[in-house]
Design an enzyme around this catalytic site. Structure first.
Site, PDB file in Angstrom:
ATOM      1  N   HIS A 107      12.782  50.744   6.148  1.00  0.00           N
ATOM      2  CA  HIS A 107      12.929  50.919   7.596  1.00  0.00           C
ATOM      3  C   HIS A 107      14.233  51.651   7.895  1.00  0.00           C
ATOM      4  CE1 HIS A 107      13.603  50.011  11.828  1.00  0.00           C
ATOM      5  NE2 HIS A 107      12.298  49.880  11.904  1.00  0.00           N
ATOM      6  N   GLU A 179       7.844  56.723  11.320  1.00  0.00           N
ATOM      7  CA  GLU A 179       8.636  56.199  12.428  1.00  0.00           C
ATOM      8  C   GLU A 179       9.848  57.107  12.658  1.00  0.00           C
ATOM      9  OE1 GLU A 179       7.825  51.725  12.893  1.00  0.00           O
ATOM     10  OE2 GLU A 179       9.517  51.956  11.557  1.00  0.00           O
TER      11      GLU A 179
END
Ligand code: PEP
Length: 270
Positions: A107, A179
């Site tokens: 992430h 993302e």
């Protein structure tokens, strides 16, 4: 408590994935209250829902999910080593032992704040597969890279690096979430389809070169997904699902996203 095999995805290839990371937002009690509400939602059979609690709540949530639950459980990260002197870390086999079947890796918050490099992420992806976990690799370019026109190449190189330790059959079972860093969190704005589609194409191109099937298990979009934009995102070409933060941090929000996405995709039962 679910076993790994009973907690596998509901279908070999679900039509649509919808998952959320709760990041650092929930105690055990709060996680259990959320799951209790989520289990009252009618999740269509073509949809694979997953939740990623903090490590502290994994075991409790695993115990709260029935054997045949339509909800998969995952961890937000884990270390690449099997065990050893890594103070404060947990290993892949530990999160698996606690009930996870998915592990999120790479992430952008971890890349920015916790020293995650492409190399470490590749070690983690390898370790996840070795532990029987489904790796969900997050990739995405910064605003600066986007403005400079480098998003496609940058993201393609992140994907190739993360999957570099897997064989083609293993690549076919991995998941990637695109993302964009500028789209995530309270200062982010959701990417538009013209911004997303070329980058998704580059991810699919990497998959077609590396995977035994020419595909990944799923390619998700994440970053400021909400009730207003989820329909457009889940019906876009090349999107197998969405990965959601804030809009799914309460169970009512998650329920709404499930309902809207199911209708947009016209999944059976909606
Ligand atoms: C994320 O941080 O991965 C994310 C998708 O967050 P949000 O939906 O809140 O932008």
């Amino acid at each position: 408590m679910q076993t790994f095999s009973s907690q596998r995805s509901r279908a070999d290839e679900p039509a649509l994935w919808l998952g959320t990371s709760w990041k650092m937002t929930k105690t055990i009690g709060e996680a259990l209250a959320y799951v209790e509400q989520l289990l009252t939602v009618d999740i269509p059979s073509g949809m694979q829902v997953f939740v990623l609690p903090a490590h502290t709540a994994l075991f409790a949530v695993a115990n709260a999910l029935p054997q045949d639950s339509p909800v998969l459980l995952g961890a937000q990260d884990a270390h690449w080593a099997r065990d050893g002197a890594a103070t404060g870390e947990v290993s892949m086999r530990m999160v698996r032992d606690a009930g996870a079947s998915i592990v999120e890796l790479g992430h952008s918050e971890r890349r920015a704040a916790f020293g995650e490099t492409d190399e470490r992420i590749a070690w983690k992806v390898r370790a996840a597969v070795d532990s029987g976990l489904l790796p969900l690799v997050c990739v995405g370019e910064s605003h600066e890279i986007r403005v400079a026109g480098g998003a496609r190449d940058f993201v393609a190189s992140q994907v190739a690096a993360a999957l570099s330790g897997l064989n083609p059959t293993e690549v076919a079972r991995a998941m990637v979430a695109y993302e964009p860093v500028w789209a995530i969190g309270e200062h982010g704005r959701a990417a538009t389809l013209p911004e997303v589609t070329p980058v998704l194409d580059s991810i699919h191109e990497v998959a077609s070169a590396l995977s035994s099937t020419g595909r990944l298990r799923a390619v998700l979009y994440g970053g400021s997904v909400d009730a207003d934009n989820i329909s457009e995102l889940v019906t876009a070409d090349g999107v197998d699902g969405v990965f959601v933060g804030r809009a799914a941090w309460d169970a009512a929000g998650m329920r709404r996203l499930i309902e809207i996405a199911a209708q947009a995709r016209r999944l059976p039962g909606t």
